[in-house]
Design a protein around this motif. Structure first.
Motif, PDB file in Angstrom:
ATOM      1  N   PHE A 165      17.307  -4.089  67.724  1.00  0.00           N
ATOM      2  CA  PHE A 165      17.028  -2.922  68.552  1.00  0.00           C
ATOM      3  C   PHE A 165      18.036  -2.832  69.687  1.00  0.00           C
ATOM      4  CE2 PHE A 165      12.924  -4.121  66.694  1.00  0.00           C
ATOM      5  CZ  PHE A 165      12.525  -2.913  66.154  1.00  0.00           C
ATOM      6  N   ASP A 166      18.291  -1.618  70.141  1.00  0.00           N
ATOM      7  CA  ASP A 166      19.230  -1.330  71.215  1.00  0.00           C
ATOM      8  C   ASP A 166      18.453  -1.155  72.512  1.00  0.00           C
ATOM      9  OD1 ASP A 166      22.037  -0.759  71.831  1.00  0.00           O
ATOM     10  OD2 ASP A 166      21.316   1.236  72.361  1.00  0.00           O
ATOM     11  N   ALA A 167      18.803  -1.918  73.551  1.00  0.00           N
ATOM     12  CA  ALA A 167      18.065  -1.873  74.812  1.00  0.00           C
ATOM     13  C   ALA A 167      19.019  -1.676  75.980  1.00  0.00           C
ATOM     14  CB  ALA A 167      17.272  -3.171  75.003  1.00  0.00           C
ATOM     15  N   PRO A 168      18.539  -1.019  77.048  1.00  0.00           N
ATOM     16  CA  PRO A 168      19.382  -0.873  78.245  1.00  0.00           C
ATOM     17  C   PRO A 168      19.829  -2.232  78.770  1.00  0.00           C
ATOM     18  CG  PRO A 168      17.464   0.555  78.376  1.00  0.00           C
ATOM     19  CD  PRO A 168      17.256  -0.334  77.196  1.00  0.00           C
ATOM     20  N   GLU A 169      20.979  -2.260  79.415  1.00  0.00           N
ATOM     21  CA  GLU A 169      21.556  -3.541  79.857  1.00  0.00           C
ATOM     22  C   GLU A 169      20.665  -4.275  80.840  1.00  0.00           C
ATOM     23  OE1 GLU A 169      25.870  -5.167  81.549  1.00  0.00           O
ATOM     24  OE2 GLU A 169      25.372  -3.035  81.635  1.00  0.00           O
TER      25      GLU A 169
END
Length: 264
Positions: A235-239
Protein backbone atom coordinates in the motif's frame (compact mmCIF):
# COMPACT_ATOMS: atom_id res chain seq x y z
CA UNK A 1 -55.48 -51.37 -94.45
CA UNK A 2 -52.88 -52.12 -91.76
CA UNK A 3 -52.86 -51.02 -88.11
CA UNK A 4 -49.85 -50.34 -85.85
CA UNK A 5 -50.34 -52.69 -82.88
CA UNK A 6 -47.13 -51.76 -81.05
CA UNK A 7 -47.84 -50.75 -77.40
CA UNK A 8 -46.05 -47.55 -76.38
CA UNK A 9 -43.59 -47.99 -73.46
CA UNK A 10 -44.90 -47.14 -70.00
CA UNK A 11 -43.79 -43.84 -68.52
CA UNK A 12 -40.98 -44.28 -65.96
CA UNK A 13 -42.18 -44.18 -62.34
CA UNK A 14 -41.11 -41.06 -60.40
CA UNK A 15 -39.48 -41.99 -57.09
CA UNK A 16 -40.88 -40.25 -54.02
CA UNK A 17 -37.68 -39.64 -52.05
CA UNK A 18 -38.71 -36.40 -50.34
CA UNK A 19 -39.65 -37.90 -46.95
CA UNK A 20 -36.36 -39.77 -46.62
CA UNK A 21 -34.38 -36.63 -47.41
CA UNK A 22 -36.43 -34.58 -44.94
CA UNK A 23 -35.90 -37.22 -42.24
CA UNK A 24 -32.15 -37.08 -42.81
CA UNK A 25 -32.00 -33.27 -42.63
CA UNK A 26 -34.16 -33.04 -39.50
CA UNK A 27 -32.20 -35.89 -37.90
CA UNK A 28 -28.91 -34.06 -38.47
CA UNK A 29 -30.25 -30.78 -37.04
CA UNK A 30 -31.84 -32.60 -34.09
CA UNK A 31 -28.63 -34.50 -33.28
CA UNK A 32 -26.54 -31.33 -33.39
CA UNK A 33 -29.06 -29.57 -31.15
CA UNK A 34 -28.87 -32.46 -28.71
CA UNK A 35 -25.21 -31.71 -28.02
CA UNK A 36 -26.28 -28.37 -26.51
CA UNK A 37 -28.06 -29.28 -23.23
CA UNK A 38 -30.36 -26.23 -23.21
CA UNK A 39 -31.65 -27.15 -26.68
CA UNK A 40 -32.89 -30.56 -25.51
CA UNK A 41 -36.47 -29.56 -26.35
CA UNK A 42 -35.56 -28.80 -29.98
CA UNK A 43 -33.67 -32.09 -30.30
CA UNK A 44 -36.69 -33.97 -28.96
CA UNK A 45 -39.17 -32.35 -31.37
CA UNK A 46 -36.94 -32.79 -34.42
CA UNK A 47 -36.07 -36.34 -33.36
CA UNK A 48 -39.73 -37.38 -33.25
CA UNK A 49 -40.46 -35.82 -36.65
CA UNK A 50 -37.32 -37.33 -38.23
CA UNK A 51 -38.19 -40.77 -36.83
CA UNK A 52 -41.76 -40.65 -38.20
CA UNK A 53 -40.70 -39.37 -41.63
CA UNK A 54 -37.91 -41.92 -41.82
CA UNK A 55 -40.24 -44.83 -41.05
CA UNK A 56 -42.77 -43.63 -43.64
CA UNK A 57 -39.96 -43.27 -46.19
CA UNK A 58 -38.82 -46.82 -45.43
CA UNK A 59 -42.35 -48.00 -46.20
CA UNK A 60 -42.22 -46.28 -49.57
CA UNK A 61 -38.91 -48.01 -50.31
CA UNK A 62 -40.48 -51.39 -49.57
CA UNK A 63 -43.37 -50.56 -51.92
CA UNK A 64 -40.83 -49.54 -54.58
CA UNK A 65 -42.14 -45.99 -54.52
CA UNK A 66 -38.76 -44.65 -53.44
CA UNK A 67 -35.16 -45.77 -53.89
CA UNK A 68 -33.33 -43.88 -51.12
CA UNK A 69 -33.28 -46.70 -48.56
CA UNK A 70 -29.95 -45.60 -47.07
CA UNK A 71 -31.06 -42.01 -46.63
CA UNK A 72 -34.31 -43.05 -44.95
CA UNK A 73 -32.51 -45.47 -42.64
CA UNK A 74 -29.99 -42.80 -41.66
CA UNK A 75 -32.86 -40.41 -40.91
CA UNK A 76 -34.43 -43.01 -38.60
CA UNK A 77 -31.14 -43.57 -36.77
CA UNK A 78 -30.47 -39.85 -36.36
CA UNK A 79 -34.04 -39.36 -35.14
CA UNK A 80 -33.46 -41.94 -32.41
CA UNK A 81 -30.11 -40.33 -31.56
CA UNK A 82 -31.83 -36.94 -31.24
CA UNK A 83 -34.37 -38.39 -28.81
CA UNK A 84 -31.65 -39.97 -26.66
CA UNK A 85 -29.65 -36.73 -26.60
CA UNK A 86 -32.77 -34.74 -25.71
CA UNK A 87 -33.35 -36.97 -22.67
CA UNK A 88 -29.70 -36.59 -21.61
CA UNK A 89 -29.96 -32.81 -22.07
CA UNK A 90 -33.13 -32.70 -19.98
CA UNK A 91 -31.39 -34.55 -17.14
CA UNK A 92 -28.39 -32.20 -17.32
CA UNK A 93 -30.55 -29.05 -17.28
CA UNK A 94 -32.74 -30.28 -14.42
CA UNK A 95 -29.65 -31.27 -12.40
CA UNK A 96 -27.95 -27.92 -13.08
CA UNK A 97 -31.03 -25.94 -12.08
CA UNK A 98 -31.43 -28.05 -8.93
CA UNK A 99 -27.77 -27.50 -7.96
CA UNK A 100 -28.09 -23.76 -8.59
CA UNK A 101 -31.18 -23.56 -6.38
CA UNK A 102 -29.37 -25.51 -3.65
CA UNK A 103 -26.38 -23.14 -3.84
CA UNK A 104 -28.66 -20.10 -3.60
CA UNK A 105 -30.49 -21.59 -0.62
CA UNK A 106 -27.17 -22.38 1.04
CA UNK A 107 -25.87 -18.84 0.46
CA UNK A 108 -29.06 -17.39 1.92
CA UNK A 109 -28.82 -19.65 4.97
CA UNK A 110 -25.13 -18.86 5.48
CA UNK A 111 -25.72 -15.11 5.19
CA UNK A 112 -28.76 -15.09 7.48
CA UNK A 113 -27.91 -14.00 11.07
CA UNK A 114 -28.42 -16.67 13.72
CA UNK A 115 -29.84 -13.98 16.05
CA UNK A 116 -30.50 -10.23 15.77
CA UNK A 117 -27.11 -9.35 17.27
CA UNK A 118 -25.08 -11.77 15.15
CA UNK A 119 -23.33 -10.81 11.92
CA UNK A 120 -23.39 -13.05 8.78
CA UNK A 121 -20.14 -14.95 9.39
CA UNK A 122 -18.26 -12.52 11.57
CA UNK A 123 -16.91 -13.59 14.91
CA UNK A 124 -14.73 -11.88 17.51
CA UNK A 125 -11.11 -12.79 16.65
CA UNK A 126 -9.70 -15.46 18.92
CA UNK A 127 -6.49 -13.50 19.44
CA UNK A 128 -8.40 -10.39 20.54
CA UNK A 129 -11.10 -11.80 22.80
CA UNK A 130 -10.23 -9.26 25.49
CA UNK A 131 -10.44 -6.19 23.25
CA UNK A 132 -13.41 -3.98 22.57
CA UNK A 133 -15.40 -5.06 19.53
CA UNK A 134 -14.54 -1.81 17.79
CA UNK A 135 -10.79 -2.18 18.31
CA UNK A 136 -8.62 -3.25 15.37
CA UNK A 137 -6.31 -6.24 15.34
CA UNK A 138 -2.56 -5.93 15.76
CA UNK A 139 0.07 -7.34 13.44
CA UNK A 140 0.17 -11.13 13.56
CA UNK A 141 -3.34 -11.39 15.04
CA UNK A 142 -5.83 -13.78 13.46
CA UNK A 143 -9.47 -13.09 12.67
CA UNK A 144 -11.49 -16.32 13.00
CA UNK A 145 -14.91 -16.66 11.34
CA UNK A 146 -17.82 -18.93 12.16
CA UNK A 147 -16.93 -21.35 9.35
CA UNK A 148 -13.34 -21.60 10.71
CA UNK A 149 -11.84 -19.45 7.97
CA UNK A 150 -8.85 -17.68 9.55
CA UNK A 151 -7.23 -14.49 8.27
CA UNK A 152 -3.85 -13.25 9.53
CA UNK A 153 -2.00 -10.05 8.57
CA UNK A 154 1.71 -9.63 9.29
CA UNK A 155 3.74 -6.64 10.49
CA UNK A 156 4.22 -4.10 7.64
CA UNK A 157 7.64 -3.78 6.03
CA UNK A 158 9.02 -1.09 3.70
CA UNK A 159 8.50 -1.89 0.04
CA UNK A 160 10.32 -0.55 -3.00
CA UNK A 161 7.95 -0.29 -5.99
CA UNK A 162 9.38 -0.80 -9.45
CA UNK A 163 9.45 2.03 -11.97
CA UNK A 164 6.51 0.42 -13.76
CA UNK A 165 4.33 0.02 -10.64
CA UNK A 166 0.77 1.33 -10.44
CA UNK A 167 -0.64 3.01 -7.34
CA UNK A 168 2.56 4.57 -5.97
CA UNK A 169 2.85 8.35 -5.73
CA UNK A 170 6.27 9.97 -5.77
CA UNK A 171 7.14 11.30 -2.31
CA UNK A 172 5.02 8.70 -0.51
CA UNK A 173 6.28 5.57 1.21
CA UNK A 174 5.24 2.05 0.34
CA UNK A 175 4.67 -0.79 2.80
CA UNK A 176 3.97 -4.47 2.24
CA UNK A 177 2.06 -6.90 4.43
CA UNK A 178 1.64 -10.65 4.21
CA UNK A 179 -1.95 -11.94 4.29
CA UNK A 180 -2.54 -15.59 5.14
CA UNK A 181 -5.92 -17.29 4.82
CA UNK A 182 -6.27 -20.71 6.43
CA UNK A 183 -9.30 -22.89 5.80
CA UNK A 184 -10.04 -24.68 9.06
CA UNK A 185 -13.55 -25.67 7.96
CA UNK A 186 -14.92 -28.73 6.22
CA UNK A 187 -15.73 -27.16 2.84
CA UNK A 188 -13.46 -25.60 0.25
CA UNK A 189 -13.11 -21.81 0.42
CA UNK A 190 -13.35 -19.75 -2.78
CA UNK A 191 -10.88 -16.83 -2.75
CA UNK A 192 -12.42 -15.05 -5.74
CA UNK A 193 -14.17 -12.40 -3.63
CA UNK A 194 -11.34 -11.70 -1.18
CA UNK A 195 -10.62 -7.96 -1.19
CA UNK A 196 -8.09 -5.60 0.43
CA UNK A 197 -8.14 -1.92 1.33
CA UNK A 198 -6.20 0.38 3.62
CA UNK A 199 -6.07 3.87 5.15
CA UNK A 200 -3.03 5.66 6.56
CA UNK A 201 -2.21 8.42 9.04
CA UNK A 202 -4.27 10.07 11.74
CA UNK A 203 -6.69 11.46 9.15
CA UNK A 204 -7.31 8.02 7.65
CA UNK A 205 -6.52 8.96 4.06
CA UNK A 206 -6.96 6.17 1.52
CA UNK A 207 -3.78 4.16 1.01
CA UNK A 208 -3.86 2.99 -2.59
CA UNK A 209 -2.95 -0.62 -3.29
CA UNK A 210 0.23 -0.95 -5.35
CA UNK A 211 0.37 -3.19 -8.40
CA UNK A 212 3.61 -4.34 -10.01
CA UNK A 213 5.45 -7.54 -10.90
CA UNK A 214 6.04 -8.41 -7.24
CA UNK A 215 2.75 -7.63 -5.51
CA UNK A 216 -0.90 -7.07 -6.32
CA UNK A 217 -1.89 -10.41 -7.83
CA UNK A 218 -4.15 -11.34 -4.92
CA UNK A 219 -5.55 -14.78 -4.11
CA UNK A 220 -6.56 -17.20 -6.84
CA UNK A 221 -8.64 -20.38 -6.90
CA UNK A 222 -9.89 -22.23 -3.85
CA UNK A 223 -8.39 -23.28 -0.53
CA UNK A 224 -9.18 -26.86 0.45
CA UNK A 225 -10.02 -27.80 4.07
CA UNK A 226 -6.91 -27.87 6.23
CA UNK A 227 -4.89 -25.83 3.73
CA UNK A 228 -3.75 -22.21 3.62
CA UNK A 229 -2.77 -19.61 1.02
CA UNK A 230 -0.46 -16.59 1.30
CA UNK A 231 -0.14 -13.37 -0.72
CA UNK A 232 1.83 -10.17 -0.34
CA UNK A 233 -0.05 -6.87 -0.62
CA UNK A 234 1.53 -3.40 -0.75
CA UNK A 235 0.00 0.00 0.00
CA UNK A 236 1.03 3.60 -0.67
CA UNK A 237 1.07 5.87 2.41
CA UNK A 238 1.94 9.52 3.05
CA UNK A 239 5.54 10.04 4.15
CA UNK A 240 4.56 11.30 7.60
CA UNK A 241 2.01 8.55 8.33
CA UNK A 242 2.63 6.62 11.54
CA UNK A 243 -0.05 3.97 11.21
CA UNK A 244 -1.62 1.84 8.50
CA UNK A 245 -5.10 0.34 8.85
CA UNK A 246 -5.43 -2.72 6.63
CA UNK A 247 -8.87 -4.21 5.97
CA UNK A 248 -9.42 -7.71 4.58
CA UNK A 249 -12.85 -8.93 3.50
CA UNK A 250 -13.04 -12.68 2.73
CA UNK A 251 -16.26 -12.26 0.71
CA UNK A 252 -19.68 -10.60 0.56
CA UNK A 253 -21.13 -13.02 3.16
CA UNK A 254 -18.38 -12.11 5.65
CA UNK A 255 -17.64 -9.13 7.85
CA UNK A 256 -14.39 -7.35 7.03
CA UNK A 257 -11.62 -7.38 9.66
CA UNK A 258 -9.17 -4.53 10.30
CA UNK A 259 -5.58 -4.54 11.48
CA UNK A 260 -4.05 -1.42 13.10
CA UNK A 261 -0.39 -1.51 12.09
CA UNK A 262 2.45 0.85 13.07
CA UNK A 263 4.65 2.24 10.32
CA UNK A 264 7.22 4.98 9.92
Amino acid sequence: MSYDTQVPPAAPQVMRNGLGTAALILGIIGTLSGFVPFFFWLAGILGVIALILGLVARGRVKRREADNKGVALTGVILGLASLVLSIVGLVIVVTAVSDAVDEIDKSIKDSAPKDPSASPKGKAPAADAGKDKGAGLADGDTSVYDDDVKVTVSDPKPFSPSEFSIGHTKGNKAYQVTVVIENGGKEKFDTTLVSFSATAGKDGVAAEQIMDDKVGAGFEGTIMPGKKATVTVAFDAPEDAKNLTVEVNPGFTYDASQWELKIG
